[in-house]
Scaffold this active site. Sequence first.
Site, mmCIF file in Angstrom:
data_model
loop_
_atom_site.group_PDB
_atom_site.id
_atom_site.type_symbol
_atom_site.label_atom_id
_atom_site.label_comp_id
_atom_site.label_asym_id
_atom_site.label_seq_id
_atom_site.Cartn_x
_atom_site.Cartn_y
_atom_site.Cartn_z
ATOM 1 N N LYS A 1 31.520 41.440 -13.400
ATOM 2 C CA LYS A 1 32.494 41.288 -12.324
ATOM 3 C C LYS A 1 32.892 42.614 -11.751
ATOM 4 C CE LYS A 1 34.676 37.073 -12.597
ATOM 5 N NZ LYS A 1 35.550 36.216 -13.384
ATOM 6 N N ASP B 1 39.391 50.704 -22.525
ATOM 7 C CA ASP B 1 39.111 49.262 -22.564
ATOM 8 C C ASP B 1 37.631 48.989 -22.266
ATOM 9 O OD1 ASP B 1 39.005 46.523 -22.400
ATOM 10 O OD2 ASP B 1 40.770 46.321 -21.111
ATOM 11 N N GLU C 1 29.118 29.610 -23.944
ATOM 12 C CA GLU C 1 30.382 30.143 -24.482
ATOM 13 C C GLU C 1 31.551 29.224 -24.131
ATOM 14 O OE1 GLU C 1 32.980 32.714 -22.616
ATOM 15 O OE2 GLU C 1 31.563 33.446 -21.120
ATOM 16 N N VAL D 1 31.581 36.107 -25.068
ATOM 17 C CA VAL D 1 30.144 36.403 -25.112
ATOM 18 C C VAL D 1 29.781 36.981 -26.485
ATOM 19 C CG1 VAL D 1 28.345 37.915 -24.165
ATOM 20 C CG2 VAL D 1 29.869 36.647 -22.619
HETATM 21 N N1 PSU Z 1 34.046 37.382 -17.285
HETATM 22 C C1 PSU Z 1 34.183 36.298 -16.507
HETATM 23 N N2 PSU Z 1 34.701 35.153 -17.014
HETATM 24 C C2 PSU Z 1 35.075 35.065 -18.325
HETATM 25 C C3 PSU Z 1 34.883 36.212 -19.163
HETATM 26 C C4 PSU Z 1 34.376 37.347 -18.599
HETATM 27 O O1 PSU Z 1 33.853 36.369 -15.355
HETATM 28 O O2 PSU Z 1 35.547 34.004 -18.759
HETATM 29 C C5 PSU Z 1 35.189 36.121 -20.617
HETATM 30 C C6 PSU Z 1 33.872 36.049 -21.417
HETATM 31 O O3 PSU Z 1 34.058 35.159 -22.507
HETATM 32 C C7 PSU Z 1 33.712 37.471 -21.924
HETATM 33 C C8 PSU Z 1 35.157 37.868 -22.151
HETATM 34 O O4 PSU Z 1 32.946 37.559 -23.113
HETATM 35 O O5 PSU Z 1 35.859 37.297 -21.053
HETATM 36 C C9 PSU Z 1 35.332 39.348 -22.200
HETATM 37 O O6 PSU Z 1 36.640 39.652 -22.583
HETATM 38 P P1 PSU Z 1 37.012 41.150 -22.979
HETATM 39 O O7 PSU Z 1 36.821 41.947 -21.739
HETATM 40 O O8 PSU Z 1 38.423 41.069 -23.459
HETATM 41 O O9 PSU Z 1 36.045 41.521 -24.092
HETATM 42 MN MN MN Z 2 39.048 44.504 -23.373
#
Ligand code: PSU
Ligand code: MN
Length: 307
Positions: free
Chosen positions: A164, A143, A30, A111
């Site tokens: 995380k 969220d 990614e 992702v």
């Molecule tokens: N978690 C991490 N590092 C990251 C991301 C998530 O530890 O860089 C990034 C990944 O690309 C993941 C995205 O798909 O954040 C998720 O964002 P959201 O929660 O806005 O969907």
């Molecule tokens: Mn989000």
Amino acid sequence: MAKHPVPDFLDIHPAVAAALSRGGAVVALESTIITHGMPYPENSSMAARVETIIATDGAMPATIAVIAGRLKIGLSDGEREKLATTPGAMKLSRADLAYAISEGRTGGTTVAATMIAAHLAGIGVFATGGIGGVHKGAETSLDISADLDELARTPVIVVSAGAKAILDIPKTLEVLETRGVPVVGYGADVMPAFWSRHSSFPAPLRLDSPEAIARFQRTRLARGVGGGMLVANPVPLDDEIPAADMQRHIDAAQEAARENGVSGKAVTPFLLAKILELTEGASLKTNIALVENNARLAARIALALAG
Ligand code: PSU
Ligand code: MN
């Protein structure tokens, strides 16, 4: 091989196309981790290094991103380095991947978007750091990352170091279970928590070899069970930050996000940057180590699937 005619917005790097057409092992990577997940220059050196690790293990790396409206499956060194310093690069998930393509924009793929692109190109394995999931407080903010829905619908194996601790891990596991996504602890009975090897939650399934993971995915596909799989690969012992040490930084970052009214797609990048600041860079070192570790395992799974 791509199952459908190659769409005219897709650029498959020649080395990746050659590997795919001979049925070789290919690992997708990614790029939101490059544009929004780590600061420069570590983002750039990490991105180069994971490609080298995958190639050294005998598989073909394919970093995925949108560059000036082209969906790239595999970047040149120059493209990858430029992406790491592109100001205003978008963060692209399922909702806005096509927007960046139709508007000629540049962005890192999350992702979810990387899974979509990998599947379009015929790539079945993907290495990342951590997935998006259910955020703490989701019962009021709603969220929940689009990554979870994508895992339910797109048949790509995602190798991560778990979710995380900025996320609500049990709620993330509940949503994955509801949506029929297998979550496999790699050599582990408990879910890893990204910077830490252990959370306090059991891994729903456990497998101990890349071959077993490949066999499981082949069985799912042959049974017509759609969708992806989440492999949770604990960070190496020497690189981990124990969960108890991380907790106060996570709490402080979340408090700062609330105070600043951060919402929507800005939440994850905000928390990552804040935690980096609060740990004075220690979190970044661990983050890089776990992405490298995931790249290694993903290469071995791709080789097992190709073999
Ligand atoms: N978690 C991490 N590092 C990251 C991301 C998530 O530890 O860089 C990034 C990944 O690309 C993941 C995205 O798909 O954040 C998720 O964002 P959201 O929660 O806005 O969907
Ligand atoms: Mn989000």
